[in-house]
Design an enzyme around this catalytic site. Sequence first.
Site, PDB file in Angstrom:
ATOM      1  N   PRO A 123       0.829  -1.160   0.306  1.00  0.00           N
ATOM      2  CA  PRO A 123       0.075   0.087  -0.029  1.00  0.00           C
ATOM      3  C   PRO A 123       0.944   1.407   0.012  1.00  0.00           C
ATOM      4  O   PRO A 123       0.231   2.332  -0.056  1.00  0.00           O
ATOM      5  CB  PRO A 123      -0.668   0.023   1.333  1.00  0.00           C
ATOM      6  N   GLY A 124       2.245   1.298   0.119  1.00  0.00           N
ATOM      7  CA  GLY A 124       2.899   2.397  -0.045  1.00  0.00           C
ATOM      8  C   GLY A 124       3.894   2.666   0.903  1.00  0.00           C
ATOM      9  O   GLY A 124       4.459   3.923   1.019  1.00  0.00           O
ATOM     10  N   TRP A 157       6.670   1.572   2.011  1.00  0.00           N
ATOM     11  CA  TRP A 157       8.167   1.557   1.871  1.00  0.00           C
ATOM     12  C   TRP A 157       8.449   2.946   0.740  1.00  0.00           C
ATOM     13  O   TRP A 157       9.299   3.728   0.977  1.00  0.00           O
ATOM     14  CB  TRP A 157       8.710   0.196   0.917  1.00  0.00           C
ATOM     15  N   ASP A 159       3.344  -1.653  -8.949  1.00  0.00           N
ATOM     16  CA  ASP A 159       2.649  -2.874  -8.371  1.00  0.00           C
ATOM     17  C   ASP A 159       1.368  -3.505  -9.110  1.00  0.00           C
ATOM     18  O   ASP A 159       0.944  -2.364  -9.913  1.00  0.00           O
ATOM     19  CB  ASP A 159       1.878  -2.568  -6.930  1.00  0.00           C
ATOM     20  N   ASP A 174       9.497  -5.600  -2.368  1.00  0.00           N
ATOM     21  CA  ASP A 174       8.591  -6.156  -1.404  1.00  0.00           C
ATOM     22  C   ASP A 174       7.683  -7.155  -2.018  1.00  0.00           C
ATOM     23  O   ASP A 174       6.470  -7.084  -1.443  1.00  0.00           O
ATOM     24  CB  ASP A 174       8.115  -5.113  -0.229  1.00  0.00           C
ATOM     25  N   LYS A 186      12.682  -8.797  -0.246  1.00  0.00           N
ATOM     26  CA  LYS A 186      11.940  -9.517   0.695  1.00  0.00           C
ATOM     27  C   LYS A 186      12.144 -10.911   0.098  1.00  0.00           C
ATOM     28  O   LYS A 186      11.969 -11.248  -1.074  1.00  0.00           O
ATOM     29  CB  LYS A 186      10.792  -9.054   1.222  1.00  0.00           C
TER      30      LYS A 186
END
Length: 299
Positions: free
Chosen positions: A87-88, A90, A108, A193, A254
């Site tokens: 959702p933002g 990072w 995304d 991520d 990640k």
Amino acid sequence: MSSHSLYLTMLPLPSLRFYRTAYLQAFGQVRQASSKRWQARQQKDQFTKEAAVQGLKSRAAFKLLQIDEKYRIFKGGQTVVDLGYAPGSWSQVAANRTQPHGRVLGVDIIPAQPPKGVSTIQGNFLAPEIQTYIRDFLRTPDRGRPRQPGLLGDTNTSLLESNTDPESTIKIAGKDKEDDKILERTVDVVLSDMSAPWHQTSGFWKRSLSAPYNRMMNTSGVSFRDHAGSMDLCNAALRFSSDVLKTGGHFICKFYQGAEDKELEMQLKGLFKKVHRLKPESSRSESKESFFVGLERKP
């Protein structure tokens, strides 16, 4: 054959629709119970509470903040690409730490409201046409970057005129293929991520991709499957980074731990001077997630 057995054989078999309905009802009950457990855990979580207090998009911001505190990833004026940004959180951290003249591009497959000062591209990062669009965006040094008025009020004055990277100033005339590759290297930090999103099957949430629970709880619970999927995404992010990262640039991804992460670590060591594996304090102890940090891309 007895009359009782004959009667049983004459009973109609349940239809496939019956089994499908029963399965979906059971799946929905399990999912609802899981959702309630997740919500209860979130309400008790200290990082979730702190994220709300600080106006952060999610608790995941603290993972990147803790990585940055340890390795000093960000500085002002950098170009940062955040893969799997929704959702933002990072991107939010990156934008804040690269002020005042940094630029952050989030990518995304899921639609999400971007944080202030962040440019975004909605699309599947694994699709060649999306990667081409990303490269086109990054190729223009000022695109997506804040501008400041010039001495005479010229709002189009470039911020890079006094801080141009040598790799981006190679003359076009007479350049060879190696020069072409260097011209693509416009990025200081690549963040990944990414996780594979769940397949949606039914319900209103099938058309509401921004629902936080359905978006963020995207592990299958099968360790091997989650690990294999994360390795695919990390390798894709690393290939992209090898093309666009400047010399001295950094990479964070990640992954879910498993048999193949040693091979990924060896690939990272071939591209970066230093490679670290860590699990930040804000990463839940029961989670299999971990992070690779590649520091200082080799020349």
